[in-house]
Design a protein around this motif. Structure first.
Motif, PDB file in Angstrom:
ATOM      1  N   HIS A  16     -16.105 -43.429  38.663  1.00 28.83           N
ATOM      2  CA  HIS A  16     -17.108 -42.841  37.946  1.00 28.83           C
ATOM      3  C   HIS A  16     -16.950 -43.151  36.447  1.00 28.83           C
ATOM      4  O   HIS A  16     -15.772 -43.066  35.994  1.00 28.83           O
ATOM      5  CB  HIS A  16     -17.256 -41.400  38.207  1.00 28.83           C
ATOM      6  CG  HIS A  16     -17.465 -40.914  39.481  1.00 28.83           C
ATOM      7  ND1 HIS A  16     -18.516 -40.970  40.293  1.00 28.83           N
ATOM      8  CD2 HIS A  16     -16.368 -40.707  40.616  1.00 28.83           C
ATOM      9  CE1 HIS A  16     -18.449 -40.325  41.137  1.00 28.83           C
ATOM     10  NE2 HIS A  16     -17.180 -40.112  41.884  1.00 28.83           N
ATOM     11  N   ILE A  18     -17.829 -41.153  33.227  1.00 27.45           N
ATOM     12  CA  ILE A  18     -18.288 -40.015  32.886  1.00 27.45           C
ATOM     13  C   ILE A  18     -19.143 -39.921  31.486  1.00 27.45           C
ATOM     14  O   ILE A  18     -18.743 -40.605  30.482  1.00 27.45           O
ATOM     15  CB  ILE A  18     -16.870 -39.030  32.496  1.00 27.45           C
ATOM     16  CG1 ILE A  18     -15.992 -39.075  33.667  1.00 27.45           C
ATOM     17  CG2 ILE A  18     -17.338 -37.773  32.112  1.00 27.45           C
ATOM     18  CD1 ILE A  18     -16.549 -38.611  34.895  1.00 27.45           C
ATOM     19  N   THR A  22     -19.317 -33.897  30.244  1.00 26.55           N
ATOM     20  CA  THR A  22     -19.376 -33.667  31.738  1.00 26.55           C
ATOM     21  C   THR A  22     -18.126 -33.585  32.518  1.00 26.55           C
ATOM     22  O   THR A  22     -18.132 -33.418  33.429  1.00 26.55           O
ATOM     23  CB  THR A  22     -20.565 -34.759  32.218  1.00 26.55           C
ATOM     24  OG1 THR A  22     -19.972 -35.923  32.080  1.00 26.55           O
ATOM     25  CG2 THR A  22     -21.714 -34.690  31.665  1.00 26.55           C
ATOM     26  N   LEU A  23     -17.241 -33.836  31.539  1.00 27.32           N
ATOM     27  CA  LEU A  23     -16.056 -33.925  32.540  1.00 27.32           C
ATOM     28  C   LEU A  23     -15.520 -32.463  32.985  1.00 27.32           C
ATOM     29  O   LEU A  23     -15.168 -32.549  34.195  1.00 27.32           O
ATOM     30  CB  LEU A  23     -14.876 -34.221  31.360  1.00 27.32           C
ATOM     31  CG  LEU A  23     -13.152 -34.496  32.152  1.00 27.32           C
ATOM     32  CD1 LEU A  23     -13.161 -35.408  32.973  1.00 27.32           C
ATOM     33  CD2 LEU A  23     -12.263 -34.753  30.886  1.00 27.32           C
ATOM     34  N   PHE A  26     -17.442 -32.410  36.573  1.00 29.63           N
ATOM     35  CA  PHE A  26     -16.643 -33.337  37.369  1.00 29.63           C
ATOM     36  C   PHE A  26     -15.652 -33.005  37.878  1.00 29.63           C
ATOM     37  O   PHE A  26     -15.318 -32.776  39.166  1.00 29.63           O
ATOM     38  CB  PHE A  26     -16.714 -34.725  36.742  1.00 29.63           C
ATOM     39  CG  PHE A  26     -15.983 -35.759  37.542  1.00 29.63           C
ATOM     40  CD1 PHE A  26     -16.745 -36.596  38.346  1.00 29.63           C
ATOM     41  CD2 PHE A  26     -14.752 -35.930  37.531  1.00 29.63           C
ATOM     42  CE1 PHE A  26     -16.066 -37.508  39.349  1.00 29.63           C
ATOM     43  CE2 PHE A  26     -13.982 -36.792  38.593  1.00 29.63           C
ATOM     44  CZ  PHE A  26     -14.557 -37.567  39.476  1.00 29.63           C
ATOM     45  N   TRP A  46      -7.301 -41.326  35.425  1.00 30.59           N
ATOM     46  CA  TRP A  46      -8.367 -41.404  34.406  1.00 30.59           C
ATOM     47  C   TRP A  46      -7.762 -42.608  33.623  1.00 30.59           C
ATOM     48  O   TRP A  46      -6.710 -43.014  33.580  1.00 30.59           O
ATOM     49  CB  TRP A  46      -7.966 -40.131  33.293  1.00 30.59           C
ATOM     50  CG  TRP A  46      -8.939 -38.866  33.716  1.00 30.59           C
ATOM     51  CD1 TRP A  46     -10.019 -38.569  33.238  1.00 30.59           C
ATOM     52  CD2 TRP A  46      -8.653 -38.263  34.755  1.00 30.59           C
ATOM     53  NE1 TRP A  46     -10.402 -37.513  33.973  1.00 30.59           N
ATOM     54  CE2 TRP A  46      -9.760 -37.001  34.605  1.00 30.59           C
ATOM     55  CE3 TRP A  46      -7.488 -37.562  35.690  1.00 30.59           C
ATOM     56  CZ2 TRP A  46      -9.725 -36.034  35.572  1.00 30.59           C
ATOM     57  CZ3 TRP A  46      -7.613 -36.852  36.425  1.00 30.59           C
ATOM     58  CH2 TRP A  46      -8.601 -36.021  36.500  1.00 30.59           C
TER      59      TRP A  46
END
Length: 58
Positions: A16, A18, A22-23, A26, A46
């Motif tokens: 994804h 990000i 919006t982290l 998620f 990450w």
């Protein structure tokens, strides 16, 4: 005659990008509490800039 058990190892890999701010959403979706039945493991990796996440679940 005995049968050898069959093991199935199914994994799911998703990646994804990000969107800004919006982290948190998620992470909450990726690590639900409690985990759904049948989901023994989930890992997230990450990118260095924190904008891409690769998730692996089993």
């Amino acid at each position: 005659m005995s049968q050898t058990p069959t093991f199935i190892n199914i994994q799911r890999v998703v990646q994804h990008r990000i969107r800004p701010d919006t982290l948190w959403d998620f992470e909450q979706a990726w690590h639900p509490d409690p985990y759904p039945e049948g989901l023994p493991r989930a890992y997230a990796y990450w990118s260095q800039d924190g904008q891409e996440i690769t998730g692996v679940s089993r």
